[in-house]
Design a protein around this motif. Structure first.
Motif, PDB file in Angstrom:
ATOM      1  N   UNK A 212     -26.832   4.969 -15.632  1.00 51.50           N
ATOM      2  CA  UNK A 212     -26.042   5.854 -14.460  1.00 51.50           C
ATOM      3  C   UNK A 212     -27.216   6.224 -13.668  1.00 51.50           C
ATOM      4  N   UNK A 213     -28.307   6.322 -13.763  1.00 54.75           N
ATOM      5  CA  UNK A 213     -29.373   6.861 -12.675  1.00 54.75           C
ATOM      6  C   UNK A 213     -29.549   5.574 -11.538  1.00 54.75           C
ATOM      7  N   UNK A 214     -29.322   4.468 -11.742  1.00 53.04           N
ATOM      8  CA  UNK A 214     -29.485   3.320 -11.199  1.00 53.04           C
ATOM      9  C   UNK A 214     -28.398   3.159 -10.302  1.00 53.04           C
ATOM     10  N   UNK A 215     -27.098   3.163 -10.858  1.00 54.95           N
ATOM     11  CA  UNK A 215     -25.757   2.885 -10.130  1.00 54.95           C
ATOM     12  C   UNK A 215     -25.680   4.165  -9.193  1.00 54.95           C
ATOM     13  N   UNK A 216     -25.970   5.496  -9.414  1.00 60.09           N
ATOM     14  CA  UNK A 216     -25.763   6.472  -8.678  1.00 60.09           C
ATOM     15  C   UNK A 216     -26.489   6.197  -7.251  1.00 60.09           C
ATOM     16  N   UNK A 217     -27.393   5.221  -7.059  1.00 56.97           N
ATOM     17  CA  UNK A 217     -27.859   4.957  -5.831  1.00 56.97           C
ATOM     18  C   UNK A 217     -26.869   4.491  -4.783  1.00 56.97           C
ATOM     19  N   UNK A 218     -25.521   4.174  -5.267  1.00 58.25           N
ATOM     20  CA  UNK A 218     -24.468   3.732  -4.390  1.00 58.25           C
ATOM     21  C   UNK A 218     -24.221   5.147  -3.465  1.00 58.25           C
ATOM     22  N   UNK A 219     -24.190   6.060  -4.005  1.00 56.12           N
ATOM     23  CA  UNK A 219     -23.928   7.242  -3.331  1.00 56.12           C
ATOM     24  C   UNK A 219     -24.801   7.670  -2.286  1.00 56.12           C
ATOM     25  N   UNK A 220     -25.919   7.517  -2.289  1.00 57.45           N
ATOM     26  CA  UNK A 220     -26.730   7.518  -1.010  1.00 57.45           C
ATOM     27  C   UNK A 220     -26.557   6.386   0.080  1.00 57.45           C
ATOM     28  N   UNK A 221     -25.821   5.309  -0.382  1.00 60.04           N
ATOM     29  CA  UNK A 221     -25.561   4.033   0.671  1.00 60.04           C
ATOM     30  C   UNK A 221     -24.066   4.466   1.391  1.00 60.04           C
ATOM     31  N   UNK A 222     -23.112   4.965   0.067  1.00 58.74           N
ATOM     32  CA  UNK A 222     -21.798   5.306   0.774  1.00 58.74           C
ATOM     33  C   UNK A 222     -21.797   6.755   0.817  1.00 58.74           C
ATOM     34  N   UNK A 223     -21.614   7.529   1.712  1.00 63.66           N
ATOM     35  CA  UNK A 223     -21.532   9.012   1.809  1.00 63.66           C
ATOM     36  C   UNK A 223     -19.935   9.242   1.536  1.00 63.66           C
ATOM     37  N   UNK A 224     -18.941   8.261   1.508  1.00 63.47           N
ATOM     38  CA  UNK A 224     -17.725   8.461   1.450  1.00 63.47           C
ATOM     39  C   UNK A 224     -17.102   8.124  -0.094  1.00 63.47           C
ATOM     40  N   UNK A 225     -18.247   7.379  -0.698  1.00 59.49           N
ATOM     41  CA  UNK A 225     -18.161   7.370  -2.041  1.00 59.49           C
ATOM     42  C   UNK A 225     -17.914   8.676  -2.915  1.00 59.49           C
ATOM     43  N   UNK A 226     -16.859   8.659  -3.912  1.00 58.82           N
ATOM     44  CA  UNK A 226     -16.648   9.789  -4.721  1.00 58.82           C
ATOM     45  C   UNK A 226     -16.722   9.561  -6.295  1.00 58.82           C
ATOM     46  N   UNK A 227     -16.455   8.209  -6.570  1.00 62.82           N
ATOM     47  CA  UNK A 227     -16.520   8.220  -8.007  1.00 62.82           C
ATOM     48  C   UNK A 227     -16.935   6.532  -8.618  1.00 62.82           C
ATOM     49  N   UNK A 228     -17.488   6.410  -9.387  1.00 64.70           N
ATOM     50  CA  UNK A 228     -17.820   5.255  -9.983  1.00 64.70           C
ATOM     51  C   UNK A 228     -17.637   4.910 -11.389  1.00 64.70           C
ATOM     52  N   UNK A 229     -17.375   3.930 -12.029  1.00 67.34           N
ATOM     53  CA  UNK A 229     -17.117   3.884 -13.445  1.00 67.34           C
ATOM     54  C   UNK A 229     -17.113   2.222 -13.586  1.00 67.34           C
ATOM     55  N   UNK A 230     -17.583   1.920 -14.942  1.00 69.70           N
ATOM     56  CA  UNK A 230     -17.912   0.457 -15.296  1.00 69.70           C
ATOM     57  C   UNK A 230     -16.901   0.134 -16.762  1.00 69.70           C
ATOM     58  N   UNK A 231     -16.178  -0.890 -16.555  1.00 69.23           N
ATOM     59  CA  UNK A 231     -15.493  -1.357 -17.697  1.00 69.23           C
ATOM     60  C   UNK A 231     -16.041  -2.718 -18.294  1.00 69.23           C
ATOM     61  N   UNK A 232     -15.585  -3.184 -19.473  1.00 69.40           N
ATOM     62  CA  UNK A 232     -15.999  -4.344 -19.985  1.00 69.40           C
ATOM     63  C   UNK A 232     -14.959  -5.265 -19.423  1.00 69.40           C
ATOM     64  N   UNK A 233     -14.948  -6.659 -19.748  1.00 67.89           N
ATOM     65  CA  UNK A 233     -14.281  -7.690 -19.393  1.00 67.89           C
ATOM     66  C   UNK A 233     -12.864  -7.615 -19.808  1.00 67.89           C
ATOM     67  N   UNK A 234     -12.372  -6.686 -20.430  1.00 68.76           N
ATOM     68  CA  UNK A 234     -11.020  -6.424 -20.898  1.00 68.76           C
ATOM     69  C   UNK A 234     -10.541  -5.100 -20.170  1.00 68.76           C
ATOM     70  N   UNK A 235     -11.276  -4.719 -19.229  1.00 65.38           N
ATOM     71  CA  UNK A 235     -10.975  -3.576 -18.500  1.00 65.38           C
ATOM     72  C   UNK A 235     -10.978  -2.142 -19.190  1.00 65.38           C
ATOM     73  N   UNK A 236     -11.724  -2.177 -20.612  1.00 61.95           N
ATOM     74  CA  UNK A 236     -11.917  -0.833 -21.032  1.00 61.95           C
ATOM     75  C   UNK A 236     -13.183  -0.284 -20.816  1.00 61.95           C
ATOM     76  N   UNK A 237     -13.011   1.060 -20.422  1.00 60.43           N
ATOM     77  CA  UNK A 237     -14.153   1.764 -19.521  1.00 60.43           C
ATOM     78  C   UNK A 237     -15.252   1.902 -20.685  1.00 60.43           C
TER      79      UNK A 237
END
Length: 286
Positions: free
Chosen positions: A34-59
């Motif tokens: 989580x701490x690493x992926x949060x780096x995208x918030x500093x790259x994209x000020x317009x980014x409001x939500x991130x989540x990850x899923x497996x190959x079957x789209x289960x979060x």
């Protein structure tokens, strides 16, 4: 908000290219941490939500916001969202603009496949357009505007309730005094109720469109709103004209001409409304 969507579609190609290239160039942030992926918030000020899923789209991750985590979202099936994605290049897909159930704001979602996982990025549409300089949206001004509309909307609702309350109050006062009970005692509450309903509809629509953003206005909706409001006004004026006709007929027939003026005025409003509705419908279908 409809204008934002139109502007986005006009510049869709360049915006999507920028998002894809930027995510590709920062692939090191696409991990399950989580701490690493949060780096995208500093790259994209317009980014409001991130989540990850497996190959079957289960979060597999919580909903990751800039300042909080929502763990209850873990385990959700995101296949419905993946089915709406439009593939832009190998491993990268982007959705059309839609209303986010997580934030209640219009957004676009980018889905990236990496390391046997799908990464979902939700971008706030208005903030994204602001970053590209396509729209100007000052946060303080936006807050003041929303506060003003909220205050006006609540005030209109208050006076709508007062109008309805007065209708019942006045009627029961007349009912308790049989000597003063006339046909006017019935007409006056109806007028007050009709005006209360018209004002409440106006307040509700104002709050929905300018504060809550539940509905997005277009020309067809604006025409329907004006027609609905003016119809209530026409009904109230028609009842008032009928009252005037009865009063003049019973007490002073020589003043009947003034009742005719009122009826002519109502007829002109009806004709104007009919013309406006026809013109609006014609422009909508073009």
């Amino acid at each position: 908000m409809q204008e934002f969507i139109s502007i986005y579609h006009e510049h869709k190609t360049s915006i999507e290219k920028f998002l894809v290239e930027t995510v590709r160039n920062n692939a090191q942030c696409m991990t399950s941490e989580v701490d690493t992926i949060k780096g995208f918030f500093s790259i994209f000020p317009s980014l409001e939500l991130i989540y990850v899923s497996d190959e079957h789209f289960k979060q597999t991750s919580p909903n990751i916001f800039k300042g909080k985590l929502l763990t209850t979202a873990r385990g959700k099936n995101r296949s419905y969202l993946a089915a709406q994605m439009i593939e832009k290049e190998d491993g990268v897909s982007i959705s059309d603009a839609y209303m986010s159930s997580a934030t209640g704001e219009s957004c676009i979602t980018m889905m990236v496949f990496s390391n046997n996982q799908y990464f979902f990025f939700d971008f706030n549409l208005s903030s994204l357009l602001s970053r590209f300089g396509l729209v100007e949206r000052h946060p303080t001004f936006n807050f003041i505007t929303k506060t003003f509309y909220f205050g006006i909307g609540i005030s209109l609702m208050f006076f709508s309730v007062m109008s309805i309350g007065y209708a019942f109050y006045d009627y029961f006062l007349q009912l308790l005094n049989p000597a003063e009970y006339t046909l006017e005692s019935v007409f006056k509450p109806i007028i007050a109720l009709t005006m209360g309903l018209a004002i409440f509809d106006l307040a509700k629509t104002l709050l929905e469109r300018e504060v809550v953003y539940k509905a997005y206005s277009d020309k067809k909706d604006e025409a329907r709103l004006l027609s609905k409001f003016l119809t209530a006004i026409i009904i109230a004026l028609s009842i008032e004209a009928l009252m005037v006709v009865f009063k003049m007929a019973l007490h002073d027939p020589s003043q009947m001409l003034y009742a005719l003026y009122l009826i002519i005025g109502i007829a002109l409003i009806i004709l104007s409304l009919a013309y406006y509705t026809k013109v609006s419908a014609t422009k909508t279908h073009k």
